[in-house]
Scaffold this active site. Structure first.
Site, PDB file in Angstrom:
ATOM      1  N   HIS A 622       0.843  -1.201   0.000  1.00 54.58           N
ATOM      2  CA  HIS A 622       0.000   0.000   0.000  1.00 54.58           C
ATOM      3  C   HIS A 622       0.885   1.261   0.000  1.00 54.58           C
ATOM      4  O   HIS A 622       0.906   2.020   0.962  1.00 54.58           O
ATOM      5  CB  HIS A 622      -0.944  -0.017   1.206  1.00 54.58           C
ATOM      6  CG  HIS A 622      -1.985  -1.086   1.118  1.00 54.58           C
ATOM      7  ND1 HIS A 622      -1.819  -2.337   1.689  1.00 54.58           N
ATOM      8  CD2 HIS A 622      -3.194  -1.108   0.496  1.00 54.58           C
ATOM      9  CE1 HIS A 622      -2.897  -3.073   1.452  1.00 54.58           C
ATOM     10  NE2 HIS A 622      -3.743  -2.355   0.716  1.00 54.58           N
ATOM     11  N   HIS A 626       1.039   1.559  -5.662  1.00 53.19           N
ATOM     12  CA  HIS A 626      -0.339   1.052  -5.613  1.00 53.19           C
ATOM     13  C   HIS A 626      -1.329   2.179  -5.896  1.00 53.19           C
ATOM     14  O   HIS A 626      -2.292   1.990  -6.660  1.00 53.19           O
ATOM     15  CB  HIS A 626      -0.614   0.421  -4.249  1.00 53.19           C
ATOM     16  CG  HIS A 626      -2.070   0.143  -3.993  1.00 53.19           C
ATOM     17  ND1 HIS A 626      -2.782  -0.803  -4.705  1.00 53.19           N
ATOM     18  CD2 HIS A 626      -2.951   0.688  -3.112  1.00 53.19           C
ATOM     19  CE1 HIS A 626      -4.029  -0.838  -4.268  1.00 53.19           C
ATOM     20  NE2 HIS A 626      -4.163   0.070  -3.302  1.00 53.19           N
ATOM     21  N   ASP A 774      -9.432  -0.382  -6.854  1.00 53.54           N
ATOM     22  CA  ASP A 774      -8.572  -0.734  -5.717  1.00 53.54           C
ATOM     23  C   ASP A 774      -8.175  -2.208  -5.769  1.00 53.54           C
ATOM     24  O   ASP A 774      -7.067  -2.584  -5.371  1.00 53.54           O
ATOM     25  CB  ASP A 774      -9.301  -0.416  -4.411  1.00 53.54           C
ATOM     26  CG  ASP A 774      -8.382  -0.425  -3.204  1.00 53.54           C
ATOM     27  OD1 ASP A 774      -7.162  -0.287  -3.383  1.00 53.54           O
ATOM     28  OD2 ASP A 774      -8.884  -0.549  -2.063  1.00 53.54           O
TER      29      ASP A 774
END
Length: 846
Positions: A622, A626, A774
């Site tokens: 993360h 990303h 996501d």
């Protein structure tokens, strides 16, 4: 005027004479007023004239009788009378003020009320509290009859005379005024030249003494005590000493023809006043329970100091029980009034504490001022501990307040000694009595400081301030910890602090402790806020990109979309380096037309992107890569799947910015870990969408930093709408929220009930779009997807290791590296049950 004409007097001449001699008018008005108040004064009015026209009342005169001049009040005389009445009014007691106002005509009362209303300040909390606490008790007030009338009754009607004396004292609840009246009436009853009245004090503490402020009252004094008498120094007689003490101790009447022949007589008062005592009649005053509460003394029977007779004793014995009842009532009323004043003072303290809780010095000064007013002491001190947890008592702050009523010379010498020597301040901070109270938590009440071994007499002598008595109590906080001590010194009346003072001071200090503790906590919060502000400032500086970096990208040529390949759904997430991702993000903004549409300053956009990149932590998955990959997939879906035509430009801007910011400052752990560990983030944001709220707030912080607001040129409405959409976009990446809303989205799409014109439907669609981007790594070709999955798995395993080592918990399978053989099955379940249905329904929604 008619009466004046009948006597042949010139009114103008009479008025001129009276204006030159206002003291005569004053005496006449006083005499007429006192006679008018008497219930049955001979020749005092028309009704009395009808009963008796030839009685001895002629000595007073009648307002309407023959030979008495009636004159109109000139304006000049009215002004003089008013000035004289104001001067006299100052010497009246509280009760007489009440009575005087009660006698005012209604018009005067209304006028006074209107003046008060017109001149009053705007209402404040203190004014409202004062009005609410104002006593509503109305004391019974009856006008006393004149002494001349009493003398007349004594000669002609002894029964009525005695009744008048009893009635006058029974209606007076002011102890000072009552004591004064009793003395005058005793002198009048037994024809004494002088009189004294002593009341018993200290009975509750077991230290009885006899105290009087009126020890030299003669029979010719007026009924109302003057200011000088009221403020004179009191006389104190030890219990059992002298004739007064003997009578109080034994309860016997003493009637002495010649005082100097009695060994119990003390001639000090005679030497002091120059008055010679001959005959003396001394008698105890008892209450309804038979306890001695005072002693009355008549001195020198007139004329010539003759001995007091048996009849004098009998009359005094009959009268003093009524005096005992009146004194008991007045003492009860004084005690209740004192309790009322103290309760009111405590409530005012509470009001003060809640009005000011931001400045320690201000609140302590208020506390000390209230303490001085409440306990009527010369000096007040507050000492605060340096460390309330430490077993060693050390004071770090001290506050002093000296009463303005102290002698000016003493005040000056005290100040001079403080300036000349530092030993006083050392004594204050290292006060052994204060240290004792702070260490034991027990109050200390010293009636005679120099007789107490705990008191440092040497330091007191150096300071120049003579300490007689000390009352020192601990100050507690709401956790029952001692945070300091409060100390009062020397009652203004010279007496030691009694048990009532100690109880009141301890109650007072309870509220003060809460106020001081709240102020200290507020100060700590301010310091914490300041530390946080400094920390944020430092972090902001270090987390903000440099000018050289901004200039570099501002001058760089930005490749086309086709060259970067960012419009491809199968874009390689690992193909670009960190700088290339910045240029690709710039191309997305330009390609979508947002720079032109929303007038985004290009330099600001470069700075914002670089700062966003810098505010992603170096965690395994993360991170900034990303965030860019999520944004790239959103860009590809908008431009190739037809979503750009469905969504508004504001919605597209919110989605793009939301993708880039949706994991800002991610710590490599999920929301469940924040809740289990009780992290600062969980305490700040709660356990619902903890990280997502933090990501959004971090994004707002960057936007609010100088030179980073890419929305600066939006209108107020567009800015408000955009921030709301941005928040929705970032919070939508919380999978808990996704699971709550996806059923509704799936049903709308499956049943064909989806409406693009419905606000709620559009919001659900944007949320699904954010989740799809996501989770987009699963849609990439195998090599790319496998690499992303390994990074996610490694980050999950690190969280599992922390759960096992720090929280002593067994992590679930997806976070447990000891169960990594279960990962293929878990991955398939994840793709089949969560990812595939979402992408399928997004396709159907078009």
């Amino acid at each position: 005027m008619a009466a004046a004409a009948d006597t042949g007097l010139d009114v103008a001449a009479v008025e001129s004479f009276l204006e030159r001699h206002p003291e005569l008018v004053e005496k006449w008005l006083k005499r007429k007023n006192s006679l008018a108040k008497a219930p049955s004064v001979p020749a005092a009015g028309p009704s009395e004239e009808r009963r008796s026209s030839g009685g001895p009342g002629g000595s007073w005169g009648s307002a309407g009788g023959p030979g008495v001049l009636q004159r109109r009040a000139s304006q000049k005389e009215l002004r003089k009378s008013f000035a004289r009445s104001k001067a006299i009014h100052v010497n009246l007691t509280y009760d007489e003020h009440v009575h005087a106002r009660a006698q005012e005509p209604l018009s005067s009362v209304r006028r006074r009320a209107l003046l008060r209303k017109a001149s009053s300040l705007p209402p404040t909390t203190a004014h409202i509290l004062s009005a609410l606490l104002e006593s509503r008790i109305s004391l019974p007030q009856y006008p006393p009859t004149a002494l001349d009338y009493k003398r007349y009754l004594k000669e002609h009607n002894e029964r009525q005379f005695f009744l008048e004396l009893v009635k006058d004292i029974s209606n007076d609840l002011d102890l000072t005024s009552l004591s004064y009246k009793i003395l005058i009436f005793v002198c009048l009853m037994v024809d004494a030249d002088r009189g004294s009245l002593f009341l018993v004090e200290g009975a509750a503490a077991g230290k009885k003494s006899l105290v009087s402020k009126f020890f030299d009252v003669h029979a010719g004094t007026p009924l109302l005590p003057c200011g000088s008498t009221e403020n004179s120094n009191e006389v104190q007689v030890p219990w059992g000493k002298g004739i007064i003490g003997y009578v109080a101790e034994h309860g016997e009447t003493v009637n002495i023809p010649d005082a100097y022949q009695d060994r119990r007589f003390n001639d000090e008062i005679d030497k002091l006043t120059g008055y010679k005592t001959k005959s003396l009649l001394c008698m105890p005053i008892k209450n309804s329970d038979g306890e001695i509460i005072g002693v009355a003394q008549a001195i020198n029977k007139t004329p010539g100091g003759a001995p007091f007779s048996d009849d004098d004793e009998k009359v005094m014995q009959m009268y003093l029980p009524f005096c005992g009842i009146a004194i008991s009532n007045a003492q009860l009323f004084a005690a209740s009034r004192k309790e009322y004043d103290r309760s009111r003072a405590l409530l005012e303290v509470v009001n003060d504490l809640f009005e000011e809780q931001t400045d320690l010095e201000k609140i302590v000064k208020k506390i000390m001022h209230r303490a001085q007013t409440l306990l009527k002491c010369e000096r007040c001190s507050v000492l605060l501990l340096e460390d309330i947890e430490s077993p060693v008592v050390k004071f770090t702050k001290s506050f002093e307040l000296l009463s303005p009523k102290c002698n000016a010379d003493t005040d000056n010498s005290f100040k001079d000694s403080v300036e000349k020597s530092s030993s006083y301040s050392d004594w204050l901070i290292n006060n052994s009595i204060a240290e004792l109270v702070a260490s034991t938590g027990l109050p200390v009440n010293i009636s005679d400081a120099y007789q107490d071994p705990r008191f440092d007499a040497e330091a007191d002598q150096i300071s120049g301030f003579h300490i007689r008595s000390v009352l020192c109590v601990p100050i507690w906080n709401n956790n029952h910890q001692i945070i300091g001590v409060a100390q009062v010194l020397n009652r203004l009346d010279g007496k030691p602090f009694d048990d009532a003072d100690q109880r009141l001071f301890e109650a007072f200090v309870i509220f003060c402790g809460l106020g001081i503790n709240n102020t200290i906590m507020y100060d700590q919060v301010k310091k914490s806020w300041a530390k946080q502000s400094v920390a944020l400032d430092v972090l902001s500086y270090h987390a903000t990109c440099s000018k050289a970096e901004v200039d570099k990208f501002k001058a760089a040529n930005i490749p086309l979309v086709s060259e970067l390949g960012i419009d491809d759904i199968h874009f390689d997430d690992f193909s670009l380096d960190v700088d290339a991702m910045i240029t690709a993000a710039l191309r997305m903004f330009m390609e979508l037309g947002m720079v032109q549409k929303f007038k985004i300053d290009y330099e600001t956009l470069c700075r914002w992107l670089l700062t966003v990149r810098k505010n992603y932590r170096m965690v395994l998955y993360h991170n900034w890569r990303h965030a860019f990959n999520v944004c790239q997939l959103m860009f590809a879906m908008l431009t190739t799947a037809g979503f750009q035509e469905i969504l508004t430009e504001i919605e597209i801007l919110a989605l793009i910015v939301g993708c880039l910011c949706h994991d800002l400052d991610h710590r490599g752990t999920n929301n469940a870990f924040q809740a289990k560990s009780g992290s600062a983030l969980a305490q700040l944001y709660g356990t619902s969408a903890t990280l997502e709220h933090h990501h959004f707030n971090h994004a707002v912080m960057i936007l609010q930093s100088e030179g980073h607001n890419i929305f600066a040129n939006l209108s107020s409405k567009d800015y408000s709408d955009l921030m709301q959409l941005l928040k929705q976009s970032i919070l939508a990446t919380d999978l808990t929220l996704y699971f709550e809303r996806r059923t509704e989205f799936f049903e709308l799409v499956s049943k064909g009930g989806y409406d693009w014109n419905t606000k709620n439907h559009r919001e659900i669609f944007r949320s699904m779009l954010m989740t799809a981007c996501d989770l987009g790594a699963v849609t990439k070709p195998w090599e790319i997807s496998r690499q992303a999955t390994e990074l996610v798995t490694s980050e999950f395993f690190e969280q599992g290791d922390r759960e096992r080592s720090e929280l002593k918990l067994t992590p679930s399978a997806i976070f447990d590296r000891n169960r990594k053989d279960e990962l293929p099955r878990l991955q398939l379940e994840w793709i089949d049950s969560i990812c595939m249905p979402l992408y399928e329904h997004l396709r159907l929604s078009l």
